[in-house]
Design a protein around this motif. Structure first.
Motif, PDB file in Angstrom:
ATOM      1  N   ALA A 112      -1.311 -14.189   3.064  1.00 40.33           N
ATOM      2  CA  ALA A 112      -2.069 -15.343   3.567  1.00 40.33           C
ATOM      3  C   ALA A 112      -3.376 -14.922   4.233  1.00 40.33           C
ATOM      4  CB  ALA A 112      -1.212 -16.142   4.545  1.00 40.33           C
ATOM      5  N   MET A 113      -3.419 -13.687   4.780  1.00 37.48           N
ATOM      6  CA  MET A 113      -4.654 -13.189   5.403  1.00 37.48           C
ATOM      7  C   MET A 113      -5.799 -13.147   4.404  1.00 37.48           C
ATOM      8  SD  MET A 113      -3.343  -9.972   7.728  1.00 37.48           S
ATOM      9  CE  MET A 113      -4.897  -9.775   8.637  1.00 37.48           C
ATOM     10  N   LYS A 114      -5.478 -12.744   3.161  1.00 33.30           N
ATOM     11  CA  LYS A 114      -6.526 -12.651   2.141  1.00 33.30           C
ATOM     12  C   LYS A 114      -6.955 -14.038   1.675  1.00 33.30           C
ATOM     13  CE  LYS A 114      -8.061  -9.455   0.952  1.00 33.30           C
ATOM     14  NZ  LYS A 114      -9.154  -8.663   1.580  1.00 33.30           N
ATOM     15  N   LEU A 115      -5.986 -14.905   1.391  1.00 34.00           N
ATOM     16  CA  LEU A 115      -6.344 -16.249   0.934  1.00 34.00           C
ATOM     17  C   LEU A 115      -7.094 -17.020   2.009  1.00 34.00           C
ATOM     18  CD1 LEU A 115      -5.603 -16.981  -1.965  1.00 34.00           C
ATOM     19  CD2 LEU A 115      -3.952 -15.347  -1.052  1.00 34.00           C
TER      20      LEU A 115
ATOM     21  N   ILE B 257      -9.070 -13.504  -4.866  1.00 35.49           N
ATOM     22  CA  ILE B 257     -10.280 -13.977  -4.194  1.00 35.49           C
ATOM     23  C   ILE B 257     -11.479 -13.087  -4.536  1.00 35.49           C
ATOM     24  CG2 ILE B 257      -8.922 -14.970  -2.318  1.00 35.49           C
ATOM     25  CD1 ILE B 257      -9.924 -12.677  -0.525  1.00 35.49           C
ATOM     26  N   GLY B 258     -11.330 -12.258  -5.586  1.00 33.89           N
ATOM     27  CA  GLY B 258     -12.436 -11.426  -6.047  1.00 33.89           C
ATOM     28  C   GLY B 258     -12.636 -10.147  -5.261  1.00 33.89           C
ATOM     29  N   HIS B 259     -11.602  -9.722  -4.527  1.00 36.34           N
ATOM     30  CA  HIS B 259     -11.721  -8.521  -3.693  1.00 36.34           C
ATOM     31  C   HIS B 259     -10.949  -7.351  -4.281  1.00 36.34           C
ATOM     32  CE1 HIS B 259     -12.943 -10.699   0.290  1.00 36.34           C
ATOM     33  NE2 HIS B 259     -13.726 -10.982  -0.722  1.00 36.34           N
ATOM     34  N   PHE B 260     -11.123  -7.098  -5.560  1.00 32.14           N
ATOM     35  CA  PHE B 260     -10.519  -5.892  -6.150  1.00 32.14           C
ATOM     36  C   PHE B 260     -11.568  -4.789  -6.143  1.00 32.14           C
ATOM     37  CE2 PHE B 260      -9.413  -2.919  -9.451  1.00 32.14           C
ATOM     38  CZ  PHE B 260      -8.048  -2.748  -9.271  1.00 32.14           C
ATOM     39  N   ASP B 261     -11.274  -3.711  -5.458  1.00 32.20           N
ATOM     40  CA  ASP B 261     -12.209  -2.592  -5.317  1.00 32.20           C
ATOM     41  C   ASP B 261     -12.046  -1.655  -6.516  1.00 32.20           C
ATOM     42  OD1 ASP B 261     -13.709  -0.375  -4.588  1.00 32.20           O
ATOM     43  OD2 ASP B 261     -13.099  -0.456  -2.479  1.00 32.20           O
ATOM     44  N   GLN B 262     -13.067  -1.568  -7.341  1.00 29.66           N
ATOM     45  CA  GLN B 262     -12.994  -0.737  -8.547  1.00 29.66           C
ATOM     46  C   GLN B 262     -12.745   0.738  -8.229  1.00 29.66           C
ATOM     47  OE1 GLN B 262     -13.127  -1.740 -11.847  1.00 29.66           O
ATOM     48  NE2 GLN B 262     -13.073  -3.860 -11.115  1.00 29.66           N
TER      49      GLN B 262
ATOM     50  N   GLY C 205       0.805  -1.227   0.000  1.00 25.95           N
ATOM     51  CA  GLY C 205       0.000   0.000   0.000  1.00 25.95           C
ATOM     52  C   GLY C 205       0.833   1.271   0.000  1.00 25.95           C
ATOM     53  N   GLN C 206       1.937   1.277  -0.756  1.00 25.80           N
ATOM     54  CA  GLN C 206       2.846   2.425  -0.735  1.00 25.80           C
ATOM     55  C   GLN C 206       2.511   3.493  -1.778  1.00 25.80           C
ATOM     56  OE1 GLN C 206       5.931   2.634   1.530  1.00 25.80           O
ATOM     57  NE2 GLN C 206       4.316   1.465   2.501  1.00 25.80           N
ATOM     58  N   ARG C 207       2.259   3.081  -3.000  1.00 29.40           N
ATOM     59  CA  ARG C 207       1.963   4.073  -4.047  1.00 29.40           C
ATOM     60  C   ARG C 207       0.497   4.502  -4.004  1.00 29.40           C
ATOM     61  NH1 ARG C 207       2.904   3.464 -10.664  1.00 29.40           N
ATOM     62  NH2 ARG C 207       2.401   5.644 -11.155  1.00 29.40           N
ATOM     63  N   TYR C 208      -0.376   3.553  -3.779  1.00 37.56           N
ATOM     64  CA  TYR C 208      -1.817   3.818  -3.655  1.00 37.56           C
ATOM     65  C   TYR C 208      -2.310   3.231  -2.340  1.00 37.56           C
ATOM     66  CZ  TYR C 208      -1.358   4.712  -8.660  1.00 37.56           C
ATOM     67  OH  TYR C 208      -0.953   5.204  -9.877  1.00 37.56           O
ATOM     68  N   LYS C 209      -3.407   3.748  -1.834  1.00 38.61           N
ATOM     69  CA  LYS C 209      -3.978   3.233  -0.588  1.00 38.61           C
ATOM     70  C   LYS C 209      -4.811   1.999  -0.899  1.00 38.61           C
ATOM     71  CE  LYS C 209      -4.077   7.801   1.592  1.00 38.61           C
ATOM     72  NZ  LYS C 209      -4.922   8.903   2.095  1.00 38.61           N
ATOM     73  N   ALA C 210      -4.123   0.932  -1.282  1.00 36.49           N
ATOM     74  CA  ALA C 210      -4.798  -0.299  -1.682  1.00 36.49           C
ATOM     75  C   ALA C 210      -3.916  -1.477  -1.293  1.00 36.49           C
ATOM     76  CB  ALA C 210      -5.053  -0.298  -3.183  1.00 36.49           C
ATOM     77  N   THR C 211      -3.969  -1.865  -0.022  1.00 34.35           N
ATOM     78  CA  THR C 211      -3.132  -2.972   0.428  1.00 34.35           C
ATOM     79  C   THR C 211      -3.723  -4.313  -0.006  1.00 34.35           C
ATOM     80  OG1 THR C 211      -4.280  -2.933   2.546  1.00 34.35           O
ATOM     81  CG2 THR C 211      -2.200  -1.743   2.425  1.00 34.35           C
ATOM     82  N   PHE C 212      -2.851  -5.312  -0.140  1.00 39.81           N
ATOM     83  CA  PHE C 212      -3.243  -6.679  -0.546  1.00 39.81           C
ATOM     84  C   PHE C 212      -3.972  -6.685  -1.883  1.00 39.81           C
ATOM     85  CE2 PHE C 212      -3.351  -6.752   4.200  1.00 39.81           C
ATOM     86  CZ  PHE C 212      -2.253  -7.570   4.394  1.00 39.81           C
ATOM     87  N   LEU C 213      -3.606  -5.758  -2.752  1.00 38.72           N
ATOM     88  CA  LEU C 213      -4.266  -5.686  -4.061  1.00 38.72           C
ATOM     89  C   LEU C 213      -4.049  -6.978  -4.844  1.00 38.72           C
ATOM     90  CD1 LEU C 213      -4.049  -2.656  -6.499  1.00 38.72           C
ATOM     91  CD2 LEU C 213      -3.656  -4.969  -7.338  1.00 38.72           C
ATOM     92  N   GLY C 214      -2.811  -7.488  -4.849  1.00 40.10           N
ATOM     93  CA  GLY C 214      -2.501  -8.668  -5.646  1.00 40.10           C
ATOM     94  C   GLY C 214      -3.202  -9.915  -5.170  1.00 40.10           C
ATOM     95  N   SER C 215      -3.115 -10.209  -3.863  1.00 38.05           N
ATOM     96  CA  SER C 215      -3.770 -11.405  -3.331  1.00 38.05           C
ATOM     97  C   SER C 215      -5.276 -11.208  -3.250  1.00 38.05           C
ATOM     98  CB  SER C 215      -3.190 -11.759  -1.962  1.00 38.05           C
ATOM     99  OG  SER C 215      -3.151 -10.638  -1.107  1.00 38.05           O
ATOM    100  N   GLY C 216      -5.712  -9.978  -2.989  1.00 38.24           N
ATOM    101  CA  GLY C 216      -7.152  -9.708  -2.931  1.00 38.24           C
ATOM    102  C   GLY C 216      -7.836  -9.985  -4.261  1.00 38.24           C
ATOM    103  N   ALA C 217      -7.158  -9.661  -5.365  1.00 35.29           N
ATOM    104  CA  ALA C 217      -7.750  -9.886  -6.686  1.00 35.29           C
ATOM    105  C   ALA C 217      -7.989 -11.367  -6.937  1.00 35.29           C
ATOM    106  CB  ALA C 217      -6.834  -9.309  -7.766  1.00 35.29           C
TER     107      ALA C 217
ATOM    108  N   ALA D 230      -8.401 -11.585  12.464  1.00 38.19           N
ATOM    109  CA  ALA D 230      -7.280 -12.510  12.635  1.00 38.19           C
ATOM    110  C   ALA D 230      -7.449 -13.680  11.666  1.00 38.19           C
ATOM    111  CB  ALA D 230      -7.236 -13.012  14.070  1.00 38.19           C
ATOM    112  N   ALA D 231      -6.317 -14.267  11.289  1.00 34.58           N
ATOM    113  CA  ALA D 231      -6.346 -15.406  10.371  1.00 34.58           C
ATOM    114  C   ALA D 231      -5.615 -16.578  11.015  1.00 34.58           C
ATOM    115  CB  ALA D 231      -5.693 -15.027   9.045  1.00 34.58           C
ATOM    116  N   PRO D 232      -6.314 -17.356  11.842  1.00 33.07           N
ATOM    117  CA  PRO D 232      -5.661 -18.511  12.465  1.00 33.07           C
ATOM    118  C   PRO D 232      -5.253 -19.541  11.421  1.00 33.07           C
ATOM    119  CG  PRO D 232      -8.031 -18.521  12.897  1.00 33.07           C
ATOM    120  CD  PRO D 232      -7.727 -17.214  12.243  1.00 33.07           C
TER     121      PRO D 232
END
Length: 601
Positions: free
Chosen positions: A546-549, A328-333, A314-326, A513-515
């Motif tokens: 791993a939190m996203k997956l 699992i279908g969690h890419f915010d348009q 989340g350094q260039r844009y305020k969009a952390t976990f963009l790669g792993s989120g995509a 949390a992601a046990p």
């Protein structure tokens, strides 16, 4: 001829001590005590037994061991009275060939260090790769550690002694660290790519879809093809995806549709002026596993997919976990309209990179096709290094909640406002910081941080009327996190009421949390145990892909010890070739164990 563990196990006590002569400088007592742990299961087991023997020794014995070591480029080197091992190590680092200026600098550092700590400076000068540190790096490390607290520096000295011993053991046993060396080298080679403004300073910064970021993706893709992945591509958000197909795969036939897939990987972007291992270790460790499978012409009963995630920090844009989120279908348009510091929108950056926005929904994975997700990651903390353990089993990725807040009091004259009549906003936040520190410590694994603190328009002679702050609270499970947050927020309310100030608090982020999945955690444990390494279970305080997956499939992580007190998000972040070798071997054992399970079914 090299020594073997079997020989050491079979040797009589006196002979066994003699076989380990020179591992610890002038200190055979360490080997004598460690041999009580025989039979050793592996070289890693022997190394840990030696570590434990020293850890159980008295403070006087530990200081005596440190004082048994020669100064770097000191009198013993000049008079040529060093042990053969020390002569070899100091010469490999170029310390036997110092310029007069370098020699004078090291002598001054030696004098200052001895005056402060009362023992010589100890550094494993052959370094994390075993090939020798540059003189500049040695001198910089010497100067940096001169500022450490004495108790901390004692620990650093002992940790470096263990690293020296480890390298000497590797030589004595002719240890094969090829896999660790290769992964270490890949990380070094990838670090040449860095964003403008940082390259000139020698700093590593790789943010989403910059030229350096895209160069990293191209480099990783090329290496994946070279080591034998069946297919490699860069997807619609910039993830680098390599697949090694399952048994039954025929070249050119496409994937084997009846086989499920094990997913792994981590991110290749970095924080600004960051380290070379955060994220990237989790790409290259499984890449080494694929290379070895390809060399053996072996396939597993399942496909193996390794993903270099394009963005996590989340350094260039305020969009952390963009790669792993995509995935699992969690890419915010809405992210597409965000602008970076130069006014470039994410949409423009993605189009410039040749990514097809319309394909983003297509990269979502079907969890039913996957066995789970595993991730190898550098620990990013001091726990493993303080325990002298190379690997740790992650039990859970901490849940977190973040706030930004402001306390408003009354600005007034610092000289004329009596102490009992002040409405000091900064003092209220200071009290909150101390409360947060004490409250988080009660839980053991909870952590609380006020990382940003600002007195707007503050002046040296004005009682602060306003104070802005942040709060970051984390715990291994959601219940523990919520209890911590409730107590801290209630404390803020009480502090402000008692001090006659008011506050505003906004929750900006909440992550569950992601046990770790029990079955996958046990697979990591079985692999680590097979290496002869004691099992150590620990939560992850940092967030990971791993939190996203975890939201769609079972996951579990393996931590690898970092050196330099385990520091991360910092240029000093590093790990050793030995620890990385063990991480690759643990991953290979996990794959073997899973293959056996699959075959049984």
């Amino acid at each position: 001829m090299s020594l073997t563990i079997a020989q050491l196990n079979a040797a009589a006590p006196a002979e066994a001590v003699a076989l380990l002569d020179g591992i610890y400088e002038h200190s055979p007592w360490i080997a004598e005590r460690a041999l009580a742990a025989r039979p050793f299961r592996s070289l890693a087991h022997l190394k840990h037994a030696l570590v434990q023997a020293l850890a159980a020794s008295s403070a006087d014995e530990q200081i005596g061991l440190i004082r048994a070591h020669p100064e770097l480029a000191g009198k013993a080197m000049v008079s040529k009275t060093l042990t053969a091992e020390s002569t070899n190590e100091q010469s490999k680092a170029g310390l036997t060939d110092c310029t007069p200026e370098e020699f004078a600098k090291i002598q001054q550092l030696n004098a200052d260090y001895n005056a402060k700590f009362g023992f010589p400076f100890i550094l494993a000068v052959r370094g994390p790769r075993g090939t020798g540190l540059a003189k500049r790096e040695i001198i910089e490390t010497f100067a940096r550690r001169l500022h450490n607290h004495p108790d901390f520096e004692l620990g650093e000295a002992l940790r470096n002694i263990h690293r020296i011993a480890e390298i000497r053991l590797d030589d004595k046993f002719a240890a094969d660290i090829t896999l660790g060396n290769d992964v270490w080298d890949w990380q070094e080679q990838l670090s040449v790519h860095t964003d403008p403004g940082y390259a000139e300073k020698g700093q590593l910064t790789v943010t989403y879809l910059t030229d350096a970021h895209r160069a990293c993706a191209a480099q990783i893709s090329g290496w994946m093809r070279d080591v034998g992945f069946d297919s490699v591509h860069i997807d619609a958000v910039g993830n680098v995806v390599g697949r090694y197909e399952a048994a039954g795969f025929i070249e050119g036939s496409g994937a084997t549709p009846d086989a499920k897939t094990l997913l792994t990987g981590s991110h290749y972007d970095t924080v600004r002026n960051g380290g070379k291992y955060d994220g990237r270790l989790g790409i290259f460790v499984p890449m080494a596993c694929v290379r070895e499978l390809k060399r053996q012409n072996r396939r597993l009963p399942f496909a193996f997919e390794v993903v270099g995630f394009a963005e996590e920090e989340g350094q260039r844009y305020k969009a952390t976990f963009l790669g792993s989120g995509a995935l699992i279908g969690h890419f915010d348009q809405r992210w597409l309209d965000q602008k970076d510091a130069d006014g470039i929108t994410m949409r423009e950056a993605m189009q410039h990179a040749g990514l097809k926005l319309e394909d983003i929904p297509k990269i979502q994975r079907d969890p039913a096709r996957y066995l789970g997700f595993v991730e190898v990651h550098i620990e990013q903390g001091p726990v493993l290094t303080e325990l002298d353990l190379p690997l740790g089993i992650v039990t859970s990725i901490n849940g977190s909640v973040r706030y930004v807040g402001e306390v408003v009091g009354m600005a007034s004259h610092a000289g004329t406002t009596p102490m009992d009549r002040r409405r000091d906003a900064a003092a209220a936040v200071a009290e909150l910081i101390l409360y947060t520190e004490q409250r988080a410590a009660k839980d053991g694994d909870s952590v609380g941080t006020v990382g940003m603190l600002e007195v707007p328009s503050g002046s040296i002679n004005v009682v602060p009327g306003r104070c802005k702050f942040s709060l970051d609270l984390r715990a291994p499970n959601n219940e523990q996190r919520d209890a911590l947050a409730t107590d801290v927020v209630n404390a803020l309310k009480d502090i402000c009421e008692r001090r006659g100030v008011r506050y505003e608090l906004e929750e900006t982020m909440r992550a569950s949390a992601a046990p770790s999945d029990p079955a996958w955690q046990q697979r990591w444990e079985k692999a680590v145990d097979a290496l002869g390494i004691p099992l150590f279970r620990m939560p992850s305080g940092a967030g990971h892909d791993a939190m996203k997956l975890h939201e769609v499939m079972p996951q579990a992580m393996l931590f690898v010890r970092g050196i330099n007190s385990g520091i991360s998000h910092n240029p000093l972040e590093s790990s050793t070739n030995d620890d990385i070798q063990l991480a690759v071997q643990a991953f290979q054992l996990l794959l073997e164990g899973l293959a056996t399970e699959q075959a049984a079914h």
